[in-house]
Design a protein around this motif. Structure first.
Motif, PDB file in Angstrom:
ATOM      1  N   PRO A  44     -25.712  29.020 -18.140  1.00 50.75           N
ATOM      2  CA  PRO A  44     -25.016  29.983 -17.275  1.00 50.75           C
ATOM      3  C   PRO A  44     -25.791  31.286 -17.084  1.00 50.75           C
ATOM      4  CG  PRO A  44     -23.919  29.833 -19.405  1.00 50.75           C
ATOM      5  CD  PRO A  44     -24.925  28.725 -19.358  1.00 50.75           C
ATOM      6  N   LEU A  45     -26.573  31.705 -18.097  1.00 54.44           N
ATOM      7  CA  LEU A  45     -27.364  32.931 -17.930  1.00 54.44           C
ATOM      8  C   LEU A  45     -28.386  32.788 -16.806  1.00 54.44           C
ATOM      9  CD1 LEU A  45     -28.250  34.443 -21.433  1.00 54.44           C
ATOM     10  CD2 LEU A  45     -26.846  35.446 -19.628  1.00 54.44           C
ATOM     11  N   SER A  46     -28.869  31.563 -16.583  1.00 52.66           N
ATOM     12  CA  SER A  46     -29.861  31.352 -15.530  1.00 52.66           C
ATOM     13  C   SER A  46     -29.280  31.592 -14.136  1.00 52.66           C
ATOM     14  CB  SER A  46     -30.423  29.933 -15.617  1.00 52.66           C
ATOM     15  OG  SER A  46     -29.437  28.965 -15.284  1.00 52.66           O
ATOM     16  N   LYS A  47     -27.952  31.658 -14.029  1.00 53.55           N
ATOM     17  CA  LYS A  47     -27.303  31.857 -12.735  1.00 53.55           C
ATOM     18  C   LYS A  47     -27.014  33.331 -12.431  1.00 53.55           C
ATOM     19  CE  LYS A  47     -24.994  27.366 -13.136  1.00 53.55           C
ATOM     20  NZ  LYS A  47     -23.686  26.653 -13.214  1.00 53.55           N
ATOM     21  N   VAL A  48     -27.176  34.189 -13.427  1.00 51.06           N
ATOM     22  CA  VAL A  48     -26.793  35.588 -13.261  1.00 51.06           C
ATOM     23  C   VAL A  48     -27.627  36.284 -12.181  1.00 51.06           C
ATOM     24  CG1 VAL A  48     -26.754  37.855 -14.405  1.00 51.06           C
ATOM     25  CG2 VAL A  48     -25.855  35.824 -15.581  1.00 51.06           C
ATOM     26  N   LYS A  50     -34.845  28.373 -11.476  1.00 49.98           N
ATOM     27  CA  LYS A  50     -34.946  29.358 -10.405  1.00 49.98           C
ATOM     28  C   LYS A  50     -35.260  30.728 -10.977  1.00 49.98           C
ATOM     29  CE  LYS A  50     -32.037  27.351  -6.772  1.00 49.98           C
ATOM     30  NZ  LYS A  50     -30.849  27.535  -5.917  1.00 49.98           N
ATOM     31  N   LEU A  51     -36.040  31.487 -10.211  1.00 46.70           N
ATOM     32  CA  LEU A  51     -36.378  32.854 -10.570  1.00 46.70           C
ATOM     33  C   LEU A  51     -36.127  33.731  -9.356  1.00 46.70           C
ATOM     34  CD1 LEU A  51     -37.698  34.937 -12.517  1.00 46.70           C
ATOM     35  CD2 LEU A  51     -39.889  34.342 -11.475  1.00 46.70           C
ATOM     36  N   THR A  52     -35.226  34.697  -9.492  1.00 40.89           N
ATOM     37  CA  THR A  52     -34.946  35.655  -8.423  1.00 40.89           C
ATOM     38  C   THR A  52     -35.501  37.014  -8.824  1.00 40.89           C
ATOM     39  OG1 THR A  52     -32.929  34.486  -7.786  1.00 40.89           O
ATOM     40  CG2 THR A  52     -33.144  36.762  -7.042  1.00 40.89           C
ATOM     41  N   VAL A  53     -36.283  37.615  -7.933  1.00 42.18           N
ATOM     42  CA  VAL A  53     -36.935  38.886  -8.251  1.00 42.18           C
ATOM     43  C   VAL A  53     -36.888  39.792  -7.031  1.00 42.18           C
ATOM     44  CG1 VAL A  53     -39.179  37.840  -7.708  1.00 42.18           C
ATOM     45  CG2 VAL A  53     -39.104  39.975  -8.996  1.00 42.18           C
ATOM     46  N   ALA A  54     -36.590  41.057  -7.240  1.00 40.45           N
ATOM     47  CA  ALA A  54     -36.596  42.039  -6.162  1.00 40.45           C
ATOM     48  C   ALA A  54     -38.004  42.594  -5.999  1.00 40.45           C
ATOM     49  CB  ALA A  54     -35.624  43.181  -6.462  1.00 40.45           C
ATOM     50  N   VAL A  55     -38.547  42.475  -4.793  1.00 36.93           N
ATOM     51  CA  VAL A  55     -39.879  42.994  -4.480  1.00 36.93           C
ATOM     52  C   VAL A  55     -39.732  43.913  -3.271  1.00 36.93           C
ATOM     53  CG1 VAL A  55     -42.286  42.422  -4.024  1.00 36.93           C
ATOM     54  CG2 VAL A  55     -40.862  40.817  -5.294  1.00 36.93           C
ATOM     55  N   PRO A  56     -39.431  45.188  -3.481  1.00 37.15           N
ATOM     56  CA  PRO A  56     -39.139  46.078  -2.369  1.00 37.15           C
ATOM     57  C   PRO A  56     -40.362  46.622  -1.648  1.00 37.15           C
ATOM     58  CG  PRO A  56     -38.867  47.236  -4.434  1.00 37.15           C
ATOM     59  CD  PRO A  56     -39.153  45.804  -4.793  1.00 37.15           C
ATOM     60  N   ALA A  57     -41.546  46.490  -2.274  1.00 40.53           N
ATOM     61  CA  ALA A  57     -42.743  47.127  -1.709  1.00 40.53           C
ATOM     62  C   ALA A  57     -43.740  46.091  -1.205  1.00 40.53           C
ATOM     63  CB  ALA A  57     -43.407  48.010  -2.761  1.00 40.53           C
TER      64      ALA A  57
END
Length: 376
Positions: free
Chosen positions: A366-370, A93-100
């Motif tokens: 576990p780092l992948s869950k942060v 999984k990859l979570t990324v903030a894209v505000p624009a």
């Protein structure tokens, strides 16, 4: 083979978007889970082609026969986020903030090489400018900004000294400075990788060069120092390295990161160990891989440390697990020390290398869950 005072956080008050799984549809809040990505050796099938601005989660499954990577690119090929080293049959999984709002690109890279299999990805809407609504997340990015700023300035200073040693023909001094200079780059490599042309110019390995690309940067000088002897153009390569590092430091000062960036960066640094340092491919001429290994661990720890108050509040068990696994990796590194540095990588036994690989894998999980915890 990735600041400063201008870094700030995309406020963590926005809920993590849940996204539709229908091909070509728009992902939106209240849907049925992350955007799925089916990666193969010849295709990159993304379940949605657009989403509302906010925190986006991609779940990438490798259905091919080659190890792959997945990227989200912004304007000018700026890497918004990436997840590497996805082995056949595995999902990440990859979570990324894209505000624009804007037009982005998704990309799978089978074999982890080339420009990848790309497709446009549209983000609509947009959030207000980042604020300190969540003070802990704001403090996290400020703390990490201070760390990266310090490392960047040290990289700039030490690279100049290293280049001066090369240009003066002082091979012994240049060799002594090589590994200790690179640690500053390795600690912030996820930041450096956000600048597409600078990272390969500074850090590309000879074996990974695209056809027609000049071999420059640290590893070209590593080869000159340890294998071929200084070449007629070594001084010019050293000058270019200084120019590229200075450009990286300057451009990094305007980079806007957020809390998911920190979390993803912590995992990316461990991926660097898993894909390069463990194999000995990174420092193939000097065998100074363990200096890089330690630097990657340092940088990952720094990102997690900045996020610790948030993580402790939201998932204390995860914090405990990550801390224990970091300690295991550090124990192995400490056992491989030699004076102020480390043993050369070709001095390790296969059993020692396997033990390192196992410890890195145990930490990577576990780092992948942060990022998911941070984006709640």
């Amino acid at each position: 083979m990735t600041l400063r005072t201008k870094l700030f956080v995309f406020a963590g008050s926005a809920a993590l978007l849940t996204l539709t799984a229908c091909s070509g549809e728009k992902a939106s809040a209240g849907g049925g889970g992350p955007i799925t990505v089916a990666a193969s050796d010849t295709a990159c099938e993304v379940s949605a082609t657009s989403a509302n601005a906010g925190n986006l989660t991609f779940e990438v499954t490798n259905k091919g026969t080659k190890v792959t990577e997945f990227y989200l690119y912004g304007e000018g090929d700026r890497i918004m986020a990436e997840v590497e080293n996805i082995a056949p049959g595995l999902s990440r999984k990859l979570t990324v903030a894209v505000p624009a709002a804007g037009t982005y690109q998704t990309a799978c890279k089978p074999g982890m090489a080339g420009d990848g299999i790309r497709a446009p990805f549209t983000v609509t809407g947009g959030t207000a400018a980042p604020t300190d609504v969540d003070s802990q997340l704001a403090d996290a990015t400020k703390s990490y900004a201070s760390y990266v700023g310090t490392q960047s300035e040290a990289l700039k200073t030490e690279t100049q000294k290293f280049a001066d040693a090369v240009k003066s023909g002082n091979v012994a001094d240049a060799k002594a400075r090589y590994a200790t200079t690179r640690v500053y780059y390795e600690r912030i490599e996820p930041v450096a990788e956000k600048f597409g042309d600078l990272d390969p110019a500074i850090d590309a390995r000879e074996a990974d060069l695209e056809q027609g690309r000049q071999f420059t940067g640290f590893h070209r000088l590593e080869k000159d120092l340890w294998v071929t002897g200084l070449q007629p153009d070594s001084a010019q390569i050293a000058d270019k390295l200084v120019t590229d590092v200075n450009a990286l430091v300057t451009q990094s000062a305007t980079l806007r990161l957020n809390a998911p960036d920190l979390a993803n960066g912590a995992k990316e640094l461990l991926d660097e160990v898993a894909t390069g340092k463990i194999t000995g491919e990174e420092e193939t001429f000097s065998h100074t891989d363990l200096w890089d290994f330690q630097a990657n661990v340092d940088g990952s720890k720094a990102a997690v440390a900045a996020l610790r108050p948030v993580l402790q509040k939201r998932d204390p068990q995860l914090v405990s697990t990550v801390d224990n696994q970091f300690a295991n990796v550090q124990r192995l590194l400490d056992a491989s020390r030699n004076g102020d540095g480390f043993k050369y990588y070709n001095e390790l036994t296969q059993d020692q290398i396997k033990e390192f690989a196992s410890a890195v894998d145990a930490l990577g999980e576990p780092l992948s869950k942060v990022a998911e915890v941070v984006a709640r």
